[in-house]
Design an enzyme around this catalytic site. Sequence first.
Site, PDB file in Angstrom:
ATOM      1  CB  ALA A   1     -11.467 -12.200  62.478  1.00 37.21           C
TER       2      ALA A   1
ATOM      3  CG  LEU B   1     -10.686 -20.377  64.790  1.00 39.11           C
ATOM      4  CD1 LEU B   1     -10.529 -20.767  66.248  1.00 39.11           C
ATOM      5  CD2 LEU B   1     -12.166 -20.143  64.467  1.00 39.11           C
TER       6      LEU B   1
ATOM      7  CE  LYS C   1     -13.835 -25.024  42.363  1.00 41.74           C
ATOM      8  NZ  LYS C   1     -12.805 -25.775  41.684  1.00 41.74           N
TER       9      LYS C   1
ATOM     10  NE  ARG D   1      -7.046 -19.080  40.317  1.00 42.14           N
ATOM     11  CZ  ARG D   1      -6.799 -20.385  40.228  1.00 42.14           C
ATOM     12  NH1 ARG D   1      -7.524 -21.130  39.428  1.00 42.14           N
ATOM     13  NH2 ARG D   1      -5.830 -20.930  40.935  1.00 42.14           N
TER      14      ARG D   1
ATOM     15  N   GLY E   1     -11.216 -16.028  50.153  1.00 43.24           N
ATOM     16  CA  GLY E   1     -11.224 -15.850  48.702  1.00 43.24           C
ATOM     17  C   GLY E   1     -10.527 -17.031  48.073  1.00 43.24           C
TER      18      GLY E   1
ATOM     19  CG  ASN F   1     -12.201 -26.835  50.193  1.00 41.22           C
ATOM     20  OD1 ASN F   1     -11.323 -27.038  51.019  1.00 41.22           O
ATOM     21  ND2 ASN F   1     -11.950 -26.765  48.899  1.00 41.22           N
TER      22      ASN F   1
ATOM     23  CE  LYS G   1      -3.319 -19.573  50.517  1.00 38.02           C
ATOM     24  NZ  LYS G   1      -3.512 -20.806  51.255  1.00 38.02           N
TER      25      LYS G   1
ATOM     26  CB  CYS H   1     -10.340 -23.860  46.763  1.00 37.82           C
ATOM     27  SG  CYS H   1      -8.916 -24.146  45.710  1.00 37.82           S
TER      28      CYS H   1
END
Length: 502
Positions: free
Chosen positions: A308, A306, A319, A383, A313, A264, A376, A316
Site C-alpha cells: 500500500a 500488495l 497508460k 514518468r 505510477g 497490467n 519506484k 505502463c
Amino acid sequence: MTSDRRLTGSRLDESDAATNGNGNGDGHGSDLAATRVMAAPSLQPQTRAANPLVQMRLGIFGTGYAGLVTSVCLAQLGHTVTAIDKDPEIVASLSQGRPTIHEPGLREVLAANIEAGRLKFTTRSEDAIAGSDIIFVCVGTPPRSDGRADLCQVEEVARTIAPQLDGYKLIVEKSTVPARTARWISWTIRRLAGPEREFDVASNPEFLREGTAVRDFLQPDRIVIGADSERARSLLLDLYKPSFDCPIVLTSVTTAEFIKQTANAFLAAKISFINVMSDLCEALGVDVATVARGIGLDPRIGGSFLNAGLGFGGSCLPKDLSALITVAEENGVDSAILKEVQRINTARVERLLAKLERALWVVRNKVVGVLGVAFKGNTDDIRGAPSLSVVPWLRAAGANLRIYDPAATPRLKELYPPDDRLVYAESACEAATGAHALVVLTDWDEFRSLELERLRSVMRTPIVVDGRNLFKPAAMQAAGFEYYSLGHGDVAPSVETPRVEV
Ligand code: UGA
C-alpha cells in the site's frame, strides 16, 4: 517445427490454459516465480542450454525500456541483434556500451554482447531488416489525451518495414498495444508491400518491470506467444524454447495482446484494492502490511503487488489501464471496475498531501525535504511518478524544497531547474537538513536503511510523511519522529507536547 514439439515441456496451449482455469494456478505460480527471481544470484538465463539451438538474426525497432532490454537479453541468449533508434545520440551512447536508462545489470550485459559482436545499434532501418529472421516492434505507445494508446510509432514501423521485405519475415509486437493492433500492422504492410510478399505478425508481450527488467527477461515466469500461423509459432518457439524452462502460453495474436493489457490492469486493481484496505486499516488502527501478509500467503491471492502507499505510477500501468477502459467503452462493456481502480489511484497523492498539510498546518515558507522522485525504486524513470504532482503542489503552496533521489534527479531537474526555493541535494540527509518535514515518495532501499537518529538531528522539526510505508511506526516513534504513513499507522505527539520551532 512439428506439432509434437509444441506438445512437449511445461507449456500450455490455449485450450490447456482454458481447462486449467485461472484460480489456484495463477496465484501460486506468481509467488513461486517471484521467489525464484529474488533468489537468483546472477543474471544468467533460466536456461536449458548455454547457447540457443537455433541462432537467429533479429531486428529490434526502438531502444526504450522494452526495446533495449529485449535487445541485450536476446543477444545474451546467443542471437545476433541489430537495434534501431532514430536518435543518433542514443545509438552512439549504446554503441559505446553506455546505457541510456538506469537499470540494474543492463550495463554489464550490454557491454558483454557488444564485445561479443552479437549486438549492434543503428539509425538505419535497413541494417535491422535486411537478412533478419524476426523483427520486434518495441517502439513507444504513449497515451493520447483521450486515454487511447497512440499507435503512430507502431504504424511508422509497419510503413518502414513494408517496402524492405526481402523474403519471409516475422514481425513481432513487443510494445503494449490494444487487442487487434496486429491486424492493423498486417493490413498496413500488405497494402504497401503488395500481395506476393510473405510475412506474419505475431504478439509476444513483455512482462518486464523497470528496476528488475534484465532479471525478468532472463528468468521469466512465463512466455506468451500469440501467433496465427504455424510458421510464426515455430519461429518464436525456436527463439525461446531452447533457452527457457518456464510455461509457454501458445495462443492467437489477439489473445496475446489482450493478455498483456489484462495483466497490467489486474496488477493495477490489486494495488488499488490494498490501498482502499490501507485507508480502512488506518481507521481501524490495523497495520496494512500485516494484513497484506496475512492474505498474500493464500496462493489464490498471492503476496506480491500488495504494497500500500502512493499507488501505481510509471509509463505502463496507468497508460494501459486508460487504454483498456477505452477498449471496454468502445465495445459496450462495463468498465466501472477499471475506472474505480483509476479513481482510487489518483486520490492517493491527495491523501498524502492532506496528511502533510495537517502535520505542518501552514505550508507556506516551510522547508520540505522530498525523498525520491522516481516512480519506484531502482529506476531513474519519472514518468507517471507521484513527484510530478507533489513537487508542483508544494511549490504552489509556497514551500521551500530540498529534493533527493539516488538516480532520477537529473530527469526532474529538466522540468524544475534549481532556484532560490528549490535545491537538489546529494544525499537524503542533505535533503533533510533544516527541513520542517520530510516526504517519502519512492521506495528506494537506500531510504529504508537511513540512520534515523542522524536524520532527526538535522531536521528542524522531525516530521516524516511516508508515502511508501518504508518505516516501522514504533521505530520512528522511538527515534523521536512524528510519523505519518498510508496504512501503517500514524505516530503523532500528544497535544501536551507541542513541537518546538527552531
Ligand atoms: C509493469 C508490470 O509490472 C510489468 O509486468 C509490465 O511488463 C510493465 O508494467 C510494462 O507493461 O511494461 P513497471 O511499470 O515497471 O512494470 O512497474 P511495477 O513494478 O509494475 O510498478 C508499477 C507501479 O506500481 C509503481 O509506481 C509501483 O511503486 C507501484 N506498486 C507496485 C505499488 O504501489 N504497490 C505494489 O505492491 C507494487
